[in-house]
Design a protein around this motif. Structure first.
Motif, PDB file in Angstrom:
ATOM      1  N   ASN A 205     -13.322   1.901   8.675  1.00  0.00           N
ATOM      2  CA  ASN A 205     -12.030   2.494   8.318  1.00  0.00           C
ATOM      3  C   ASN A 205     -11.395   3.200   9.505  1.00  0.00           C
ATOM      4  O   ASN A 205     -10.189   3.070   9.767  1.00  0.00           O
ATOM      5  CB  ASN A 205     -12.217   3.498   7.180  1.00  0.00           C
ATOM      6  CG  ASN A 205     -12.493   2.831   5.846  1.00  0.00           C
ATOM      7  OD1 ASN A 205     -12.392   1.614   5.712  1.00  0.00           O
ATOM      8  ND2 ASN A 205     -12.858   3.630   4.864  1.00  0.00           N
ATOM      9  N   TYR A 216      -6.930  -0.810   5.172  1.00  0.00           N
ATOM     10  CA  TYR A 216      -7.255  -1.995   4.391  1.00  0.00           C
ATOM     11  C   TYR A 216      -6.549  -3.241   4.932  1.00  0.00           C
ATOM     12  O   TYR A 216      -5.393  -3.179   5.345  1.00  0.00           O
ATOM     13  CB  TYR A 216      -6.837  -1.806   2.928  1.00  0.00           C
ATOM     14  CG  TYR A 216      -7.493  -0.641   2.235  1.00  0.00           C
ATOM     15  CD1 TYR A 216      -8.816  -0.706   1.815  1.00  0.00           C
ATOM     16  CD2 TYR A 216      -6.777   0.532   1.987  1.00  0.00           C
ATOM     17  CE1 TYR A 216      -9.417   0.370   1.173  1.00  0.00           C
ATOM     18  CE2 TYR A 216      -7.369   1.607   1.346  1.00  0.00           C
ATOM     19  CZ  TYR A 216      -8.694   1.522   0.949  1.00  0.00           C
ATOM     20  OH  TYR A 216      -9.280   2.587   0.320  1.00  0.00           O
ATOM     21  N   PRO A 226     -14.108   0.446   0.340  1.00  0.00           N
ATOM     22  CA  PRO A 226     -13.626  -0.839   0.849  1.00  0.00           C
ATOM     23  C   PRO A 226     -13.369  -1.834  -0.276  1.00  0.00           C
ATOM     24  O   PRO A 226     -14.031  -1.810  -1.316  1.00  0.00           O
ATOM     25  CB  PRO A 226     -14.781  -1.309   1.737  1.00  0.00           C
ATOM     26  CG  PRO A 226     -15.998  -0.722   1.086  1.00  0.00           C
ATOM     27  CD  PRO A 226     -15.558   0.631   0.584  1.00  0.00           C
ATOM     28  N   GLU A 230     -12.428  -5.890   3.310  1.00  0.00           N
ATOM     29  CA  GLU A 230     -13.062  -4.942   4.226  1.00  0.00           C
ATOM     30  C   GLU A 230     -14.576  -5.159   4.270  1.00  0.00           C
ATOM     31  O   GLU A 230     -15.198  -5.052   5.324  1.00  0.00           O
ATOM     32  CB  GLU A 230     -12.737  -3.499   3.827  1.00  0.00           C
ATOM     33  CG  GLU A 230     -11.290  -3.122   4.024  1.00  0.00           C
ATOM     34  CD  GLU A 230     -10.365  -3.769   3.013  1.00  0.00           C
ATOM     35  OE1 GLU A 230      -9.354  -4.390   3.440  1.00  0.00           O
ATOM     36  OE2 GLU A 230     -10.645  -3.687   1.800  1.00  0.00           O
TER      37      GLU A 230
END
Length: 539
Positions: A205, A216, A226, A230
């Motif tokens: 992230n 995202y 996620p 992701e």
């Protein structure tokens, strides 16, 4: 790292190698690429190689290769060795003094990288910094990184994005710990957290926010965790990282390239294609917007910086392929594995030894307190927490070897001859667990890094272990690596009380057979320990 090859694949490799030896009929007086009669200074000790193929048959029959190499060196009682793989001299080193000779005294001679299938694939044909051999392209891209990307002003400029991701991380772990996440347990009493999952995705992230300006690739997740894209991104990225220099047979016998005898080429291609697909949908669109004059908000993230760089004539400094290579190999991949692995191991060791965990939490409460969340400005005072991370880097490195260095000319190291073209590997395991350097080296003991007269840093310039390496090919983003590591560990320690899951008396600290990660992802029971209003709410 690649798992054990199937017996049929191994048999095919061995039969192929034996056939080549018999057909080519080379004489056996060639050891590590130099005829015995011409050797004036001895090569480092090592196993006697076969003609043509060297020690590749033994390597293929003793996967994973890094464990076999360390076992051979231990049996020989040597800190420097020579393994002949095809026509390449591979020289592993486990002694800090010898490591300093390579990366400090002779750094200019060991400034290049090997050419391998995986490194070429991941670096878009050697257009980035970390994996490129020494040359003009490496010099150009390194200047870009040091002056435009990894510099104090840029680090400060991106502070708010990192702070936002730290808050999101705290919220996500809170949701998991209290059972309010769709991925978590149904009640607080049995809420366990997969530490490997949350640490890896925190790193993902953070670096996606810094590079792409967003957390995202797909839809935002209500719990802060996620989504499917992701997860796909992190899994593929770790696969690429595990295979960049993983002793692929075709790297040492190039005429076998394409046969994929050990299965690595297919794995690398598929994982790299996944990463490229996810990155390209962002980079291609952003490139189009900048070139078409559609961007209204100006430079907001590192991708914008790279796209808008100009040369001395006002023309674009980087091609889109160079932008993609730097984003992937030099920034995103570089930020994922080291912090997440160190924090997972450190927390596992400390849960098994509650006194260490209590000491770290006490420091956090003393420095930060419980009325606010830990911030980057607190990092200089969190010395014991940094000592815990240093100890995890030392005892539990993410990879068995540092990225290889290639000798540009014949030289002598530790009294042994290292021919031009040799691949020199500094053993993270051998350095960090060397019993002549470290007392009780297999014990997790953060206090060994504490000093009364100075603060604790995560860097280790004397190469007694490797955190961010050193020299011209060392990590140039140690400040970012330190920030990510300490904020990740700090938010976990401050925000939650960690304990073994119900029915578990001891966390299994054994390593995976195939790499240096924990055999199983760390699963711990977590409970919030701060006032409720400090846990960030949904945004």
């Amino acid at each position: 790292m690649l798992g054990t090859c199937s017996s049929s694949s191994l048999l095919l490799v061995v039969i192929t190698l034996i056939y080549l030896v018999q057909r080519l009929g080379f004489k056996s007086n060639i050891i590590c690429g130099v005829t015995c009669s011409s050797a004036t200074v001895p090569l480092p000790p090592g196993p006697l190689p076969w003609p043509v193929v060297g020690n590749l048959p033994e390597m293929m029959l003793n996967k994973p290769a890094f464990r076999w190499i360390h076992l051979v060196m231990k049996k020989m009682g040597t800190d420097i060795a020579c393994f002949r793989l095809g026509r390449v001299n591979v020289v592993p080193i486990t002694c800090p003094k010898i490591a300093r000779e390579v990366l400090k005294k002779q750094d200019t001679n060991f400034v290049s990288r090997p050419l391998t299938f995986a490194s070429s694939t991941v670096s878009c044909g050697y257009k980035n910094v970390v994996l490129s051999p020494f040359g003009e392209q490496w010099k150009k891209m390194r200047r870009v990184l040091t002056t435009e990307i990894i510099c104090p002003s840029r680090h400060k400029w991106l502070h708010n994005k990192r702070a936002d991701e730290a808050d999101n991380f705290t919220r996500y772990v809170y949701n998991l710990a209290t059972g309010t996440s769709s991925r978590g347990s149904s009640s607080t009493s049995d809420a366990n957290v997969d530490v490997r999952h949350v640490t890896r995705h925190y790193c993902g992230n953070v670096i996606r926010r810094l590079v792409f300006g967003k957390r995202y690739f797909g839809e935002p997740q209500p719990d802060g965790g996620p989504g499917p894209l992701e997860v796909e991104h992190i899994d593929a990225s770790f696969t690429c990282l595990g295979f960049v220099y993983s002793f692929c047979i075709s790297d040492y016998l190039p005429w076998l390239l394409g046969l994929d005898l050990d299965g690595q080429e297919k794995v690398v291609k598929e994982a790299n294609a996944t990463v490229n697909r996810l990155h390209d949908m962002v980079i291609d669109e952003r490139w189009r917007q900048w070139k078409g004059g559609e961007t209204q908000d100006g430079v907001e993230d590192l991708l914008d910086v790279l796209i808008t760089l100009k040369d001395g004539h006002g023309s674009p400094l980087l091609t889109i392929e160079e932008v993609k290579a730097v984003c992937k190999g030099d920034i995103i991949f570089a930020a994922l594995d080291n912090p997440s692995n160190a924090v997972e191991w450190a927390l596992a060791e400390m849960v098994n030894n509650p006194e260490l965990l209590d000491k770290a939490v006490e420091e956090m409460d003393r420095v930060v307190g419980r009325e606010r969340l830990v911030q980057e400005s607190d990092i200089p005072q969190l010395n014991y927490i940094k000592a815990c991370i240093r100890e995890a880097f030392r005892l539990h490195p993410i990879a068995p070897f540092n990225l290889p260095h290639v000798a540009l000319a014949d030289t002598t190291v530790a009294g042994y001859r290292v021919p031009k073209g040799s691949h020199v590997l500094l053993s993270r395991v051998g350095l960090g667990r060397n019993p002549t350097i470290w007392d009780d080296p297999l014990r997790f003991k953060p206090e060994r890094h504490m000093r009364d007269d100075a603060g604790v840093e995560l860097t280790e310039n004397e190469l007694r272990f490797i955190s961010f390496s050193t020299g011209r090919r060392g990590c140039i983003a140690a400040s970012l690596g330190t920030t990510i590591s300490v904020m990740l560990f700090g938010r976990l320690l401050q925000g939650f009380t960690w304990a073994k899951p119900a029915g578990v008396s001891f966390i299994d600290l054994s390593e995976s057979r195939h790499d240096l990660s924990m055999t199983k992802p760390l699963l711990l029971h977590a409970e919030p320990r701060l006032p409720l209003h400090l846990y960030p709410t949904s945004r």
